[in-house]
Enzyme design. Structure first.
Site, PDB file in Angstrom:
ATOM      1  N   ARG A 266      38.373  38.642  42.249  1.00  0.00           N
ATOM      2  CA  ARG A 266      38.133  37.810  41.056  1.00  0.00           C
ATOM      3  C   ARG A 266      37.495  38.598  39.908  1.00  0.00           C
ATOM      4  O   ARG A 266      37.184  38.037  38.858  1.00  0.00           O
ATOM      5  CB  ARG A 266      37.306  36.579  41.424  1.00  0.00           C
ATOM      6  N   GLU A 351      33.871  30.685  43.854  1.00  0.00           N
ATOM      7  CA  GLU A 351      34.145  31.592  44.974  1.00  0.00           C
ATOM      8  C   GLU A 351      33.004  32.608  45.108  1.00  0.00           C
ATOM      9  O   GLU A 351      32.696  33.065  46.204  1.00  0.00           O
ATOM     10  CB  GLU A 351      35.499  32.313  44.788  1.00  0.00           C
ATOM     11  N   LYS A 498      42.931  29.695  56.055  1.00  0.00           N
ATOM     12  CA  LYS A 498      44.092  30.592  56.243  1.00  0.00           C
ATOM     13  C   LYS A 498      44.470  30.634  57.717  1.00  0.00           C
ATOM     14  O   LYS A 498      45.642  30.538  58.085  1.00  0.00           O
ATOM     15  CB  LYS A 498      43.735  32.020  55.797  1.00  0.00           C
TER      16      LYS A 498
HETATM   17  O1  F6P Z   1      41.647  33.786  49.543  1.00  0.00           O
HETATM   18  C1  F6P Z   1      40.822  34.157  48.500  1.00  0.00           C
HETATM   19  C2  F6P Z   1      41.206  35.484  47.978  1.00  0.00           C
HETATM   20  O2  F6P Z   1      40.860  36.436  48.902  1.00  0.00           O
HETATM   21  C3  F6P Z   1      40.585  35.783  46.613  1.00  0.00           C
HETATM   22  O3  F6P Z   1      39.312  36.245  46.705  1.00  0.00           O
HETATM   23  C4  F6P Z   1      41.562  36.743  46.042  1.00  0.00           C
HETATM   24  O4  F6P Z   1      41.411  36.863  44.673  1.00  0.00           O
HETATM   25  C5  F6P Z   1      42.864  36.082  46.458  1.00  0.00           C
HETATM   26  O5  F6P Z   1      42.602  35.580  47.743  1.00  0.00           O
HETATM   27  C6  F6P Z   1      44.064  36.980  46.476  1.00  0.00           C
HETATM   28  O6  F6P Z   1      43.898  38.075  47.323  1.00  0.00           O
HETATM   29  P1  F6P Z   1      44.854  39.320  47.255  1.00  0.00           P
HETATM   30  O7  F6P Z   1      44.722  39.934  45.894  1.00  0.00           O
HETATM   31  O8  F6P Z   1      44.392  40.242  48.328  1.00  0.00           O
HETATM   32  O9  F6P Z   1      46.251  38.838  47.487  1.00  0.00           O
END
Ligand code: F6P
Length: 536
Positions: A266, A351, A498
């Site tokens: 983020r 988050e 998840k």
């Molecule tokens: O599930 C939350 C998260 O891990 C966020 O913190 C992150 O921005 C998003 O999923 C996407 O993750 P990635 O860039 O690894 O696909």
């Protein structure tokens, strides 16, 4: 609050008792210099905290609390790359991404060199695409870019591409494919021509199931036009910290742009995750965005607590949440260009700070992040502002407005800004003030006022001020985490969902349940399966 903040906490509780019957408007009478002492400016952002329910000594006490929370030392630790994300043993060095250290051998640190190298590769890619030197597989110039990513790999680029629509050059048209909902995929690709579409698979982990499925579907869609593996090489790039996985997916290594474990998802729009922004508006605009964020970083790093814009914004939020009992706060931009800002801030703040365990692994005995929500003014005035004016809850508001607009007709902009200013004024004063028509006799017609808000303005919204605005909220979030004694840089809470979804997906495919389901969950699975029986 941290145990060593006890003294500050009880002092501020006392202050909260003092404002129980106070009127915000009354403070302007008793504090002639209130406006000057509650207004802070940095990097083109003006923050007016005067319409909050606090007296000036409270603001001073909040600054002292920030000092006692060790904000200065923690900020230095963050900027210098200490492993402040202790549950993952990682640094949180997003500020290094916007530090304009000269790339190349003379750079002070290997990290800065790496950042510079990737940025140079990104600049080259953007230049080649926008000048038509790099084209699609059939030789046509690219017209559209589809960013496939979710959360931090989506919200920042989406916000910036939309917000900077009048800046720089008109490059590719950006689309954002985030949700695993097949309806979103259809909505986005059905209008696109594969010959002129570039896909960016943006995923720090390259393991996020939504992104992987969307990327696979995009590959299939492209293959219906050209099935050769070389077509993928022309039409797919990736941004990831997991280069191996991106290569296994079939993306050519020269089309993979690395990010690093010291950049939180983020907080990653400043890295190559921002490539859609540069493809959309040009690399110079992306650099201006970084420069604006860097200007805010410098202010944050060097200003004393009481003059520090992100610090005081954070502490005002702490006041509203922990001392006045607000459970949410609303972000209301009066600017169509900022329509994705509430979404972006929801991830950034909730988050980061939606936690209930302290750095020392103890359960929190105080509240952490409030619910962040919001919407665009003036639309919101005709939807939920009723509750803000007359509801029973305390909901502080961040109003955000650009005083000048590059192209909106003057009549429109006058009306927009007039509404923004009027709402902040009306929420504070209510209808019983001398400002409005005489107090109504009917209680249901009265608006009580005394509703706190902060007013954030920029002279004009451009890449520089947008960068500064976002960096301000990032640092605000960090400061609040220090006072709440939590780690702002992990997100373990999202893992359970998840895991559970994956095992339910296995059940859809015929696998036996890995856990007994409660009757409600079991019935939902059964209904879904009976309506979607598999024929294959
Ligand atoms: O599930 C939350 C998260 O891990 C966020 O913190 C992150 O921005 C998003 O999923 C996407 O993750 P990635 O860039 O690894 O696909």
């Amino acid at each position: 609050m941290k145990a060593d903040l006890d003294e500050h906490t009880s002092k501020l509780r006392h202050h909260a008792g003092n404002v129980a019957d106070a009127r915000i408007a009354g403070f302007f009478e008793t504090e002639p210099d209130r406006l000057q002492r509650t207004t802070l400016s940095a990097a083109g952002i003006h923050l007016d905290l005067s319409k909050n329910l606090l007296a000036l000594p409270t603001l001073d006490a909040l600054a002292e609390m920030a000092d006692a929370a060790g904000v200065a030392a923690a900020t230095n630790a963050m900027f210098s790359g200490a492993l402040i994300n202790h549950t993952e043993q990682r640094a949180a060095l997003h500020t290094a991404l916007r530090n304009p250290d000269t790339p190349g051998d003379e750079s002070p640190s290997p990290k800065a060199r790496e950042v510079g190298d990737v940025r140079q590769r990104m600049a080259l890619l953007v230049d080649h695409i926008l000048t038509g030197q790099r084209r699609g597989y059939s030789g046509e110039t690219f017209t559209d870019v589809v960013n496939i990513g979710i959360g931090g790999s989506h919200l920042g680029p989406q916000l910036a591409c939309d917000a900077l629509r009048y800046e720089g050059q008109a490059g590719l048209t950006a689309h954002f494919l985030a949700n695993v909902d097949g309806g979103e995929f259809e909505r986005i690709v059905h209008r696109l021509n594969p010959a002129t579409t570039l896909f960016v698979v943006a995923s720090k982990s390259f393991a996020t199931v939504e992104t992987r499925l969307n990327a696979r579907s995009a590959k299939t869609w492209l293959a219906q036009w050209r099935a050769e593996p070389a077509a993928i090489a022309h039409h797919f790039i990736a941004v990831t910290a997991n280069v191996d996985k991106a290569e296994q997916f079939g993306i050519a290594s020269e089309n993979i742009f690395p990010i690093w474990d010291w950049v939180g998802g983020r907080y990653s729009m400043w890295s190559a995750i921002g490539v859609p922004i540069a493809l959309c508006r040009g690399m110079d605009v992306f650099r201006d965005l970084l420069a604006g964020a860097h200007a805010m970083d410098k202010h944050f790093l060097s200003s004393p607590m009481r003059a520090n814009l992100p610090v005081m914004m954070a502490m005002c939020g702490i006041w509203n949440t922990n001392f006045l009992g607000a459970e949410s706060y609303a972000v209301i931009p009066y600017d169509d260009r900022l329509r994705y800002l509430p979404d972006y801030l929801q991830q950034l703040e909730m988050e980061s700070n939606g936690k209930s365990v302290s750095i020392g692994n103890a359960g929190l005995t105080h509240h952490s992040a409030p619910v962040t929500w919001g919407g665009l003014g003036t639309n919101a005035q005709h939807a939920f502002f009723q509750l803000l004016h007359q509801g029973t809850r305390l909901i502080p508001i961040d109003f955000i407005v650009a005083l000048q607009h590059p192209c909106a007709p003057r009549q429109h902009h006058d009306m927009l800004v007039a509404n923004c200013i009027a709402q902040a004024e009306g929420l504070m004063n209510g209808s019983n003030s001398a400002l409005e028509n005489a107090p109504s006799i009917d209680p249901h017609r009265q608006t009580p006022g005394n509703r706190p808000s902060s007013f954030i303005s920029v002279d004009s919204l451009d890449a520089h001020t947008l960068g500064a605005l976002i960096a301000m909220y990032e640092h605000k979030t960090f400061v609040q985490s220090l006072v709440w004694d939590i780690n702002a840089f992990d997100q373990w809470g999202v893992e359970l969902g998840k895991h559970l979804a994956n095992s339910i997906l296995d059940e859809f495919a015929g696998a036996p349940p890995t856990r007994p389901h409660d009757p409600s969950t079991a019935a939902l699975l059964e209904r879904y399966l009976s309506l979607n029986s598999r024929t294959e």
